[in-house]
Design an enzyme around this catalytic site. Structure first.
Site, PDB file in Angstrom:
ATOM      1  N   HIS A  12      10.925  -8.416 -29.536  1.00 54.26           N
ATOM      2  CA  HIS A  12      10.898  -9.340 -30.653  1.00 54.26           C
ATOM      3  C   HIS A  12      10.602 -10.751 -30.180  1.00 54.26           C
ATOM      4  O   HIS A  12       9.769 -11.455 -30.749  1.00 54.26           O
ATOM      5  CB  HIS A  12      12.240  -9.274 -31.373  1.00 54.26           C
ATOM      6  CG  HIS A  12      12.128  -9.741 -32.775  1.00 54.26           C
ATOM      7  ND1 HIS A  12      12.429 -11.023 -33.128  1.00 54.26           N
ATOM      8  CD2 HIS A  12      11.712  -9.110 -33.884  1.00 54.26           C
ATOM      9  CE1 HIS A  12      12.213 -11.166 -34.418  1.00 54.26           C
ATOM     10  NE2 HIS A  12      11.775 -10.017 -34.906  1.00 54.26           N
ATOM     11  N   ARG A  21       6.968 -11.848 -29.139  1.00 52.50           N
ATOM     12  CA  ARG A  21       5.926 -12.005 -30.147  1.00 52.50           C
ATOM     13  C   ARG A  21       5.472 -13.457 -30.307  1.00 52.50           C
ATOM     14  O   ARG A  21       4.286 -13.724 -30.437  1.00 52.50           O
ATOM     15  CB  ARG A  21       6.432 -11.519 -31.500  1.00 52.50           C
ATOM     16  CG  ARG A  21       6.332 -10.042 -31.658  1.00 52.50           C
ATOM     17  CD  ARG A  21       6.948  -9.695 -32.938  1.00 52.50           C
ATOM     18  NE  ARG A  21       6.243  -8.634 -33.621  1.00 52.50           N
ATOM     19  CZ  ARG A  21       6.581  -8.224 -34.820  1.00 52.50           C
ATOM     20  NH1 ARG A  21       7.562  -8.790 -35.472  1.00 52.50           N
ATOM     21  NH2 ARG A  21       5.930  -7.240 -35.382  1.00 52.50           N
ATOM     22  N   ARG A  61      -7.887   9.702 -23.748  1.00 56.27           N
ATOM     23  CA  ARG A  61      -7.595   9.412 -22.355  1.00 56.27           C
ATOM     24  C   ARG A  61      -7.776  10.657 -21.481  1.00 56.27           C
ATOM     25  O   ARG A  61      -8.124  10.579 -20.320  1.00 56.27           O
ATOM     26  CB  ARG A  61      -6.143   8.949 -22.240  1.00 56.27           C
ATOM     27  CG  ARG A  61      -5.985   7.635 -21.522  1.00 56.27           C
ATOM     28  CD  ARG A  61      -4.526   7.267 -21.498  1.00 56.27           C
ATOM     29  NE  ARG A  61      -4.168   6.365 -22.562  1.00 56.27           N
ATOM     30  CZ  ARG A  61      -3.032   6.428 -23.248  1.00 56.27           C
ATOM     31  NH1 ARG A  61      -2.161   7.396 -23.004  1.00 56.27           N
ATOM     32  NH2 ARG A  61      -2.772   5.553 -24.167  1.00 56.27           N
ATOM     33  N   ARG A  99       6.671   9.789 -19.497  1.00 53.24           N
ATOM     34  CA  ARG A  99       5.251   9.866 -19.179  1.00 53.24           C
ATOM     35  C   ARG A  99       5.104  10.821 -18.017  1.00 53.24           C
ATOM     36  O   ARG A  99       5.856  10.762 -17.059  1.00 53.24           O
ATOM     37  CB  ARG A  99       4.716   8.486 -18.795  1.00 53.24           C
ATOM     38  CG  ARG A  99       5.095   7.415 -19.799  1.00 53.24           C
ATOM     39  CD  ARG A  99       4.351   6.129 -19.536  1.00 53.24           C
ATOM     40  NE  ARG A  99       2.939   6.373 -19.599  1.00 53.24           N
ATOM     41  CZ  ARG A  99       2.095   6.036 -18.633  1.00 53.24           C
ATOM     42  NH1 ARG A  99       2.530   5.471 -17.545  1.00 53.24           N
ATOM     43  NH2 ARG A  99       0.821   6.287 -18.769  1.00 53.24           N
ATOM     44  N   GLY A 152       0.830   3.563 -21.802  1.00 51.27           N
ATOM     45  CA  GLY A 152       1.784   2.473 -21.880  1.00 51.27           C
ATOM     46  C   GLY A 152       3.192   2.899 -21.536  1.00 51.27           C
ATOM     47  O   GLY A 152       3.481   3.288 -20.415  1.00 51.27           O
ATOM     48  N   LEU A 171       5.834   5.941 -25.467  1.00 48.66           N
ATOM     49  CA  LEU A 171       6.450   5.909 -26.796  1.00 48.66           C
ATOM     50  C   LEU A 171       5.596   6.600 -27.855  1.00 48.66           C
ATOM     51  O   LEU A 171       6.086   6.967 -28.914  1.00 48.66           O
ATOM     52  CB  LEU A 171       6.650   4.448 -27.232  1.00 48.66           C
ATOM     53  CG  LEU A 171       7.839   3.739 -26.604  1.00 48.66           C
ATOM     54  CD1 LEU A 171       7.864   2.292 -27.056  1.00 48.66           C
ATOM     55  CD2 LEU A 171       9.127   4.441 -26.991  1.00 48.66           C
TER      56      LEU A 171
HETATM   57  N1  LIG Z   1      -3.683  14.966 -24.834  1.00 48.87           N
HETATM   58  C1  LIG Z   1      -2.925  14.923 -23.720  1.00 48.87           C
HETATM   59  N2  LIG Z   1      -3.302  15.608 -22.606  1.00 48.87           N
HETATM   60  C2  LIG Z   1      -2.532  15.586 -21.477  1.00 48.87           C
HETATM   61  N3  LIG Z   1      -1.376  14.901 -21.366  1.00 48.87           N
HETATM   62  C3  LIG Z   1      -0.949  14.213 -22.440  1.00 48.87           C
HETATM   63  C4  LIG Z   1      -1.685  14.188 -23.669  1.00 48.87           C
HETATM   64  N4  LIG Z   1      -1.009  13.421 -24.555  1.00 48.87           N
HETATM   65  C5  LIG Z   1       0.102  13.012 -23.930  1.00 48.87           C
HETATM   66  N5  LIG Z   1       0.153  13.460 -22.656  1.00 48.87           N
HETATM   67  C6  LIG Z   1       1.238  13.233 -21.676  1.00 48.87           C
HETATM   68  O1  LIG Z   1       2.406  12.934 -22.400  1.00 48.87           O
HETATM   69  C7  LIG Z   1       2.927  11.665 -21.983  1.00 48.87           C
HETATM   70  C8  LIG Z   1       3.600  10.985 -23.154  1.00 48.87           C
HETATM   71  O2  LIG Z   1       2.628  10.582 -24.112  1.00 48.87           O
HETATM   72  P1  LIG Z   1       2.932   9.332 -25.029  1.00 48.87           P
HETATM   73  O3  LIG Z   1       1.803   9.150 -25.965  1.00 48.87           O
HETATM   74  O4  LIG Z   1       4.291   9.500 -25.598  1.00 48.87           O
HETATM   75  O5  LIG Z   1       3.002   8.135 -23.995  1.00 48.87           O
HETATM   76  P2  LIG Z   1       1.836   7.347 -23.263  1.00 48.87           P
HETATM   77  O6  LIG Z   1       0.523   7.717 -23.846  1.00 48.87           O
HETATM   78  O7  LIG Z   1       2.016   7.538 -21.803  1.00 48.87           O
HETATM   79  O8  LIG Z   1       2.194   5.836 -23.607  1.00 48.87           O
HETATM   80  P3  LIG Z   1       2.028   5.104 -25.026  1.00 48.87           P
HETATM   81  O9  LIG Z   1       1.606   6.137 -26.015  1.00 48.87           O
HETATM   82  O10 LIG Z   1       3.344   4.500 -25.315  1.00 48.87           O
HETATM   83  O11 LIG Z   1       0.952   4.087 -24.785  1.00 48.87           O
HETATM   84  C9  LIG Z   1       1.737  10.928 -21.417  1.00 48.87           C
HETATM   85  O12 LIG Z   1       2.132   9.957 -20.491  1.00 48.87           O
HETATM   86  C10 LIG Z   1       0.950  12.044 -20.766  1.00 48.87           C
HETATM   87  O13 LIG Z   1       1.483  12.323 -19.492  1.00 48.87           O
HETATM   88 MG   LIG Z   2       0.260   7.670 -25.940  1.00 47.51          MG
END
Ligand SMILES: Nc1ncnc2c1ncn2[C@@H]1O[C@H](COP(=O)(O)OP(=O)(O)OP(=O)(O)O)[C@@H](O)[C@H]1O
Ligand SMILES: [Mg+2]
Length: 298
Positions: free
Chosen positions: A33, A36, A149, A191, A202, A205
């Site tokens: 917060h 920001r 990604r 992660r 990130g 989350l």
């Molecule tokens: N489509 C995917 N293929 C492979 N691994 C994945 C995929 N989506 C998520 N993950 C795995 O799950 C973890 C958690 O995903 P999440 O979206 O919660 O966090 P993040 O992408 O690491 O960070 P944020 O979304 O906060 O930027 C990721 O760090 C990754 O290791």
């Molecule tokens: Mg993510």
């Protein structure tokens, strides 16, 4: 007895951990917060500089970085809000295909060279579903950001409806998520890859937010393996399915260009429309799946 002592020790530990988690959450909330305001100030100062030096690439890079920080903070705050049950989803009927086209087009900068394919398995050319389009967009965007990604070539988005349950599937052809990790990834701050560079994400989350949003829709998110061997995330929530009168649209039916219409309907929150969307519309293919007879509701 020693067992009793051990039990007490464990209970004490559990209490401490709970307290720690609570204070961690409060700290994260407070920091997010507070960040920001200085970030808004930085953004303003950069914008001022840019008005006199529009060609300055360092300024553009700084602006980009601030955008990244901004997104992360927004995620943290949103997760915290969802976690404390302070939000209420407001389901309204939306024209799903134009809405999906819009969300996909906004992801074009993330998806780069990847092919995005949208499949409509509802059996209706212009299906209408009930959801909170603002929050569902957040959920879908988080999945798309992850998929872009990890995917190697293609991301498939499939819309379905069966037995009063709407379904939105995001499949990618990346490495997938090992079975033993599939529950964990929905936990906040989890992660799987340890590197924290920007390309790989990130705070961990994104999926926790997706999971909360689906809970608020009385739905769920399921994780499995996609047919291409990557990850499959499926959003499911209860909704009636209706057919939109196609005459009411822009006449081009459910083709990709229809994607830029329909977002200004009453009930949908306004969305930011990017200029690049034209190129996206060309690249995004729309396919019709097998026909399912829609049931008449309400
Ligand atoms: N489509 C995917 N293929 C492979 N691994 C994945 C995929 N989506 C998520 N993950 C795995 O799950 C973890 C958690 O995903 P999440 O979206 O919660 O966090 P993040 O992408 O690491 O960070 P944020 O979304 O906060 O930027 C990721 O760090 C990754 O290791
Ligand atoms: Mg993510």
């Amino acid at each position: 007895s020693p067992v009793h002592d051990l039990g007490n020790t464990f209970n004490g530990m559990a209490g401490n951990i709970q307290q720690l988690m609570q204070s961690k959450r409060e700290l994260v909330d407070a920091v997010s917060h507070e960040l920001r305001t200085p970030i808004a100030r930085l953004r303003y100062r950069i914008a001022l500089q840019q008005s006199t030096q529009p060609e300055n690439s360092a300024l553009a890079a700084m602006e980009g970085d601030i955008g990244v920080i901004d997104n992360m903070i927004e995620e943290l705050l949103l997760h915290s809000r969802l976690d404390h049950s302070k939000i209420e989803v407001q389901p309204v009927d939306i024209d799903v295909l134009p809405w999906l086209q819009q969300v996909l087009s906004e992801h074009r900068p993330d998806t780069g060279q990847l092919t995005l394919q949208l499949h409509n398995h509802t059996g209706l050319p212009n299906p209408q579903l009930s959801c909170d389009s603002f929050y569902l967009k957040r959920a879908l965007s988080n999945l798309l950001r992850n998929a872009s990604r990890y995917a190697r070539h293609t991301i498939d988005i499939s819309l379905g409806w069966n037995d009063n349950i709407a379904s939105l599937i995001v499949d990618d052809d990346g490495p997938g998520i090992p079975e033993q990790e599939r529950d964990n990834v929905f936990q906040p701050f989890v992660r799987l890859d340890t590197s924290r560079d920007r390309r790989t994400g990130g705070y961990g989350l994104g999926l926790a937010i997706v999971s909360r949003i689906m809970q608020w829709h009385n739905g769920e998110v399921k994780l499995s393996q996609s047919p291409q061997g990557g990850a499959r995330f499926e959003l499911r929530w209860p909704s009636p399915l209706r057919a939109v009168n196609s005459n009411a649209g822009n006449g081009s039916g459910s083709g990709p260009q229809a994607g830029l219409q329909g977002n200004t309907r009453a009930g949908c929150r306004p969305m930011y429309i990017r200029l690049q969307s034209e190129t996206i519309a060309q690249q995004t293919q729309l396919r019709h799946g097998p026909r399912i007879q829609p049931s008449a509701q309400r």
